[in-house]
Design an enzyme around this catalytic site. Sequence first.
Site, PDB file in Angstrom:
ATOM      1  N   LYS A  17       0.825  -1.214   0.000  1.00 18.78           N
ATOM      2  CA  LYS A  17       0.000   0.000   0.000  1.00 18.78           C
ATOM      3  C   LYS A  17       0.859   1.264   0.000  1.00 18.78           C
ATOM      4  CE  LYS A  17      -2.440  -0.772   3.701  1.00 18.78           C
ATOM      5  NZ  LYS A  17      -1.820  -1.997   4.187  1.00 18.78           N
ATOM      6  N   THR A  28       3.944   1.699  -1.194  1.00 18.92           N
ATOM      7  CA  THR A  28       4.578   1.942  -2.497  1.00 18.92           C
ATOM      8  C   THR A  28       3.555   2.434  -3.518  1.00 18.92           C
ATOM      9  OG1 THR A  28       4.318  -0.382  -3.137  1.00 18.92           O
ATOM     10  CG2 THR A  28       6.403   0.238  -2.142  1.00 18.92           C
ATOM     11  N   ARG A  70       1.869   7.591   7.528  1.00 23.62           N
ATOM     12  CA  ARG A  70       2.154   7.409   8.959  1.00 23.62           C
ATOM     13  C   ARG A  70       3.661   7.337   9.195  1.00 23.62           C
ATOM     14  NH1 ARG A  70      -0.855   2.089  10.615  1.00 23.62           N
ATOM     15  NH2 ARG A  70      -0.286   1.541   8.492  1.00 23.62           N
ATOM     16  N   LYS A  89       9.805  -6.470  10.330  1.00 24.72           N
ATOM     17  CA  LYS A  89       9.124  -5.915   9.160  1.00 24.72           C
ATOM     18  C   LYS A  89      10.015  -4.990   8.334  1.00 24.72           C
ATOM     19  CE  LYS A  89       4.981  -3.258   7.934  1.00 24.72           C
ATOM     20  NZ  LYS A  89       5.627  -2.096   7.316  1.00 24.72           N
ATOM     21  N   PHE A 112       4.238  -7.916  -9.650  1.00 30.72           N
ATOM     22  CA  PHE A 112       5.535  -8.541  -9.369  1.00 30.72           C
ATOM     23  C   PHE A 112       6.039  -9.230 -10.643  1.00 30.72           C
ATOM     24  CE2 PHE A 112       4.016  -7.719  -5.230  1.00 30.72           C
ATOM     25  CZ  PHE A 112       5.079  -7.817  -4.334  1.00 30.72           C
ATOM     26  N   TRP A 114       7.108   0.167  -8.609  1.00 31.31           N
ATOM     27  CA  TRP A 114       8.269  -0.349  -7.869  1.00 31.31           C
ATOM     28  C   TRP A 114       9.486  -0.415  -8.796  1.00 31.31           C
ATOM     29  CZ3 TRP A 114      11.488  -4.697  -7.975  1.00 31.31           C
ATOM     30  CH2 TRP A 114      12.259  -4.908  -6.822  1.00 31.31           C
TER      31      TRP A 114
END
Length: 791
Positions: free
Chosen positions: A241, A243, A265, A276, A615, A644
Amino acid sequence: MLRLVIIFNAEINVDHILEELLKLNDDPRVHGVYLHLPPAALTNRVLNSLKPEKDDSLEGKTVLLVGGESPFRLVLQCLIERRGMVTAKSHWDSKSLEREVRCPHNGIQLTEHRYIFLHRAVGSLVLSSLHSLFSFIVRQNVVRSCTRWLQEQQYKPWRLRSLKLQPLTPVPSDLQISRAQTAKPVNHLAEEIGLLPEELEVYGRSKAKVRLSLLERLNSQPDGKYVLVAGVTPTPLGEGKSTVTIGLVQALSAHLNLNSFACLRQPSQGPTFGIKGGAAGGGYAQVIPMEEFNLHLTGDIHAITAANNLVAAAIDARMLHEATQSDKALFSRLVPSVNGVRRFSPIQISRLRRLGIIKSDPSSLSPEEVNSFVRLDLDPEKITWHRVVDTNDRFLRKITIGQASTEKGLTRETGFDIAVASEIMAILALADSMEDMKSRLGRMVVGTSRSGTPVTAEDLGVSGALAVLMKDAIKPTLMQTLEGTPVFVHAGPFANIAHGNSSVLADKLALKLVGEDGFVVTEAGFGADIGMEKFFNIKCRASGLRPNAVVLVATIRALKMHGGGPSVSAGAPLPTEYISENLNLVSGGCQSNLKKQIQNAQQFGVPVVVAINVFRTDTPAEIDLVCQLAKECGAFDAVPCHHWMQGGRGAVELAQAVKEATSKPSYFQFLYDLQMPIVEKIRTIAKRIYGADDIDVSAEAQRKIDYYHEQGYSTLPICMAKTHLSLSHLPERKGAPTGFVLPIRDVRASVGAGFIYPLVGTMSTMPGLPTRACFYDIDIDPITEEISGLF
């Protein structure tokens, strides 16, 4: 507008004058300064120190005297120069006058700040009339200064300079990509998007706080379009989310030339050093510098930690003092005699009012009133406030405090949460002003007295101090993406026991800055059933803002898992189903979880654009199938995204779809009415968002619900605390489960933040470290100070 006239005496020194002028330069309340200075103080340092936009004085200005030689001109020249102005001379002939006005005169260029005096040799002119002439000039200068100030207060069109990307194949690490880009100085970025210098508080070269005075300045400016990025139910494979959010704004601003702002955030350092990693996006869709984004940033989380732990210290100290002192001794210390006089502080007056005691003279209180005032009488078994630290430390989940002999045997069990789980973080994210934040901090309930009365931070007398600790944290932090587009980073509340969204203030500031045709893109934590639902029902209620569209992020791999694919384990190779084409699994995920999350967004009346985060292992057939099925399930559009690997260029199709979706009417509505009983609000979320048949409320939960109703909290919105890994309460149930009853184990309240949170199962508010934590790879070069290992 405030304008100041400052008169210094003849003995004042230049350094003191400069000190005062610099203060006035930085004071946003002062819009103009008029100086009367002694001649010795009229140095270049002084004349150049005052900002031009605040300069109402005449000193240092150039006056062109036009006319022949005469006694009158000599008198006029003398008076002008005594006022600290510089004179230049010209004859009446037009060529001479044009040369003097248009060209530099002895190295001095005449500008709008300089004046022309026309005079004749008239001996009958009364010299006292010159006074009126000077008064007119002063008034004219003030008017020009006011006009210039008013112009500066208006909304400024953006002059954004995007940064060019040169994507490499294979894609380097996030840190390598971030470090290869040269970010714009943050003050340059601020100027490009219309911020005034006095609205910026710079932290180094790449980040700055933005003052809330911007909201007042742009109060009449229409808001831009408001876009939320949510996701399908999360899987261990990740959906991306962040990216997508960053890639979308890079596409909007750097490629479609539309004003856009990302509001994100701030990540906790716990996951950064745990398992993470960071949260700055990834690949060619990042916030930079990513190491600053993922570490201390501007210290907001540290401020929250300090404020939270001050409350905890105040609780235990108050319990100790109440246990070891009489009413008289407590009153004497809480209201000390200063020079023989006792006075209540303002926060103590507020407590007296809440107790129904309308008195301000300490000596007038009866013994019973003194007892009520000094005794909070906290029940040690019903204290709900924990200490916090921004580190994953499982051994702090349950601790015993007060074991030193100095604490008089007042031991009790308590624990630590991670800092972002603090209610103060949720308050930071939901407050819309300093006043609102201070009020919310005071309403925080920290425990219950033995008589069953809620005890608040204001009862402890600490709420004003908390606001002081949070005075800088309330300002959003400005950063930029890899392509030089602006980002606000502000707040980072948990998405289970809190609402999991960035701050209301960041969104409001950004919506004003982008302009009516611009876009603000913000992200909700976890899946749409949690983060999006709370964004709508909690954040939008608090802010009064209404979204124009939802971007729902999905990956082929996540859809395969929701379609019945095998489970995965961290560190283990992916099963073949996830790296080779499997249209049946993709279809199953689309027809279950993706469809349900699209429907969830539509219940709020907002159009949905599905973003497929592509991907390398995804096949064209799989991508086409998701686009087809998403639109059949009700999405406004569905598009593949390659941000990406390509940055904003790879999200242009998404940006165009979002632009089109936001041009359509939005019929936003809340899911439930706040006047509904607490149980009915919980049931509405469970049935309409999660797909449950019903809810099962435990006896303990029902007791809490009844208590909150008695205390007047029943009209607060609901913030469900359940697993993020399934629409149900069972993490292993993927897709869109049906035929289940949602168990409500307990119900708690964050009164300051302004919501009630039911607990569905056990919620951990302090993560632990894995066997091989991220910190094994994080290091710094002692020579270059370059950081390695962050991702």
